[in-house]
Structures are given as C-alpha cells and as structure tokens.
Design an enzyme around this catalytic site. Sequence first.
Site, mmCIF file in Angstrom:
data_model
loop_
_atom_site.group_PDB
_atom_site.id
_atom_site.type_symbol
_atom_site.label_atom_id
_atom_site.label_comp_id
_atom_site.label_asym_id
_atom_site.label_seq_id
_atom_site.Cartn_x
_atom_site.Cartn_y
_atom_site.Cartn_z
ATOM 1 N N ASP A 194 61.379 12.695 -17.467
ATOM 2 C CA ASP A 194 61.790 14.076 -17.481
ATOM 3 C C ASP A 194 61.791 14.536 -19.020
ATOM 4 O OD1 ASP A 194 63.597 15.967 -15.870
ATOM 5 O OD2 ASP A 194 65.077 15.376 -17.668
ATOM 6 N N GLU A 255 56.590 14.691 -17.394
ATOM 7 C CA GLU A 255 56.980 16.146 -17.047
ATOM 8 C C GLU A 255 56.865 16.782 -18.424
ATOM 9 O OE1 GLU A 255 60.613 18.973 -15.749
ATOM 10 O OE2 GLU A 255 60.782 17.648 -17.050
HETATM 11 C C1 NOJ Z 1 63.510 18.585 -15.483
HETATM 12 C C2 NOJ Z 1 64.173 18.505 -14.038
HETATM 13 O O1 NOJ Z 1 62.966 18.642 -13.039
HETATM 14 C C3 NOJ Z 1 65.246 19.432 -13.777
HETATM 15 O O2 NOJ Z 1 65.721 19.454 -12.427
HETATM 16 C C4 NOJ Z 1 66.275 19.369 -14.738
HETATM 17 O O3 NOJ Z 1 67.231 20.424 -14.752
HETATM 18 C C5 NOJ Z 1 65.988 19.177 -16.167
HETATM 19 N N1 NOJ Z 1 64.466 18.625 -16.394
HETATM 20 C C6 NOJ Z 1 66.864 18.853 -17.284
HETATM 21 O O4 NOJ Z 1 66.894 17.259 -17.101
#
Ligand code: NOJ
Length: 507
Positions: A194, A255
């Site tokens: 993340d 991500e």
């Molecule tokens: C990316 C995640 O996919 C999202 O859902 C989240 O709100 C943010 N990161 C913060 O962790």
Amino acid sequence: MSEQWWRDAVIYQVYLRSFADGSGDGIGDLAGLRARLPYLAGLGVDALWITPWYPSPMADGGYDVADYRDIDPVFGSLAEAEALIDEAHARGLRVLVDIVPNHTSDRHPWFRAALDAGPGAPERERYVFRDAPNDWRSVFGGPAWTRVADGQWYLHLFDAAQPDLNWDHPQVRAEFRDVLRFWLDRGVDGFRVDVAHGMVKDPALPDLGADPEGLVEPPGRADHPHWDRPGVHEIFRSWRKLARRYGDDRVFVAEAWVDSPSRLARYVRPHELHTAFNFDFLRCPWDARRLRSVIDSSIEALGAVGAPATWVLSNHDVIRHVTRYGGLARARAAVLLMLALPGGAYLYQGEELGLDEVDDLPEAVLRDPTWERSGRTRRGRDGCRVPLPWCGDEPPFGFSTGDPWLPQPARWADRTVGAQDDDPRSMLNLYRAALRIRAAHPAFGDGCLSWLDSCPEVLAFRREPGVVCVVNLGPEPVPLPPHRTVLLSSDEPADELPTDAAVWLAI
Ligand code: NOJ
C-alpha cells in the site's frame, strides 16, 4: 508451475468486507471467502489479493491497521486465515496479502505510546510529530496534520486516524521486516504494498507552496517531498532479499501512483518489487490512440528493466469501469484487450459480473473518510465497494443472511452469479472462457506483441504463436482480418466486428 508465475498471472482482488458474509452480520469475512473458493478456482484466476484483514477501527476500510499480526474479529481469526491459505493452495490459488507500511491506525500501540509519552519522547520518533505543521494536504481532503492535546502536530497523508510512520527510524524498518516474515511463515505467496510511493519523506518537511488542490495528486516534479522519493527503493531492495529466503516465488506488487511509466519501472527493477499496478492503463479513457500509447509506453519502460507489464481496469479506489467506459459492451471488449496484452492482469471482484458503480448510495451510509474530510463535497469510493450479488432476485442477493453493510441496488438481480452461471453470453462466462483460453494457449501472457495495420480507431495486434486481438473503438463496424477460427468474441461472432467489441482470432 514456473517459479516466475507472477510474470503473467491473473490476480483477483478480494475486497473482503464485500465479497461474501459467512457470519450473517452483513460484513464479508473469511468464512464467506473460504466457502466461495470453488467459485474463484472455477473462474480460472491464478491468485487472490486480499485487502487488509487486520484488527482495525476501520476508519479507512481496514487500511488503518492496529495489529499487523492478527485478524480483525469481524473477518474471523488467525486460525481461519491460515486455513484459508491452505485451502486456496489446495485449489491451485496463490494468496497475496495487503501490507500497509506508510501509516498505522491511531489505535496502534505505537501511536498510543507516542501520545502518552509526550513531546520529545523517543516514542514520538516512530511517527512524524512537529511543533508546527507545514502546508501538506491529506489525500482525502483537508490538512495532512492534526494537533494533539499537548500542542504538537502529527502527519497523516490520509485520514487523521492513519498517522504516517517515520521510515528513517530503524525500529519501523525492523518491525515491517518482521511482519513480512510473520506472513511468509504462514505461507502467503506475496504482498500488495500500500502507498509504496509515499513511505519516505523529505526530513526537512518543506512546504509544497502550490495550489492546495494540486497537492494531493502524484508528483509532477522530481523532488516532491512526500511522493516517489528515491529513498523508498532501498527499503524494497531489503524486502526482496528477505522474501528470497523463502524461495523465488514469493512476490511483491507495488501500489505506486507516480508520474510516468519510467518512474513506475524504478519500483520493479531487478532486486526490488516484482510488479506494479499500471494506473496509467486504468486511468486511460476508451480511446484507441491513447490506449495504444499507454500500452506501448508501459511495455517499453517495464521491459527496459526486465519486468513484465501488468494491466488493471478497476479496484476498490476507483469508479467501476462499466460506468467509467459507459456500458457493458465496452467492459466486455476491455477485458479481452487486457487479457490479450503481454504480462499479468489484476481483476477486481465483481467486474466478472459486469457490476457498475452504485452512485446513488444514501449519504447516511457513506463510510469512505473522503466524504467527511472533503466537507461532504466528494462522496468517495463506497460506490465501487458494494457487496457482491451471488444469487436470488433481490438484495441481499445471497451475500449475507443479514443486512449488507452497504445496500445493493435492486437492478443487480440480473448480475448475480446465479443469473449468469448458465448463460453462455453472460459477462461471467466471458471471463471464464477468456481465462481458460489464456491459460491454455501459449500466445498469451508473458512475451511481446506486434501491432497490425488498422484504422486509428481500432487496436489490432498479434501475439505469437498465431493469435490476433482486434478491438473496435470506432463508430463503424470493421472487417475482421483473415483468420482460421474465432477463439473468443465479446459480441456475437460474425464477419465484421461491431463498435465497442473485441475478438481473439487464431490465424
Ligand atoms: C490505497 C488503498 O488502496 C486505499 O483504499 C487507501 O485508502 C489508501 N491506500 C490509504 O491506505
């Protein structure tokens, strides 16, 4: 299976809260997921990515983690998670879990200790506490700083309940290495990382000094103080080394919302992460010229570092692509395009059912922190997180025996798994057929593509040996190139390819 299974895997995102509820409380859980593993194996995906399942106050759907080594009781128990991993493996499905290293929950013991210890205490150094804030903004809206009772401020690039960790602190680094080992020891096949582009900040915390509304988007500048800083790469190199001790088949997917395919490629250089979500593809409109340019630049930039391309159309943070593209026909064509491209693909639960965005949820049920933090101007991401419809003619469509945590629209009666199961023309059976053909035919997956001559509104490319994919994004039907057979078509196979349709041909 090849050790480099991830180079062309199709990975299915399970948004656990909304997948299937086994306990009857209206919230999806591990019992529900375990019961539906046969469905996922039958769909034909290679792996599951499960969104955060850890104990959490759920201020941001579980992306606010209070304990990285356990399971939230609303989802089940650690023993059930272990059973799930084993059962998935027994069905040939790998399991990736979501690791959230940029921030913890404000209920995490480290943050509680930081608050209790007061200004200047070593406990505060694991987070980013300062006597005065700078001008950074939260991605969800409002300032990125919140003041605590003793007057200091702490940084949170997301919700105030998600304090950012200080990755310059050795304890933070050691802790996450240990968390990775904890889950690797339990047999997980990898991690989705993340906010991989946000973990390292410029320690000087300089003001951004730009239009506040422009501050939440990815960099746009080489020296952004909190996005895509070069320091993140050293962390990922150490993670890769750690994972390698478990064999070469444990993987990381980043991500990382960054500026360009070449910036993205830096995350997947040799000795760093394995793959990264291709958000340029996800954000690209239904436009042949622009899609072709994203496809080319992705393949080129990732290929230059020896990494496979990946493709993704939807996830739990964006408007579902049936709605974004404007209709099921385009979504059917898009998945044939995506699954024919070289590399791997990520599917988001429900896209195989053709689910659209639920954009009329009543305000009272909205849960995304974006809603409140934006002063109720941005409704947020709940509309793509509505629980799946499994069977029956009306909500809760077999998702739960209770009331689903977000209401499902009655119009989904014809989108349930039950309604689509035996219909050869359904979206579900298009996905099943595409995944079956993709797995069996050597032309698909890792490799390269060559573009064929076509009019500008058509994407036509060849994969070796002997497959051509044609997608018609123009207003007129187009003739099909010479071929032996139609392997799969998003529309009724015919001599011409209609508007918003795609076809796989054996030549
Ligand atoms: C990316 C995640 O996919 C999202 O859902 C989240 O709100 C943010 N990161 C913060 O962790």
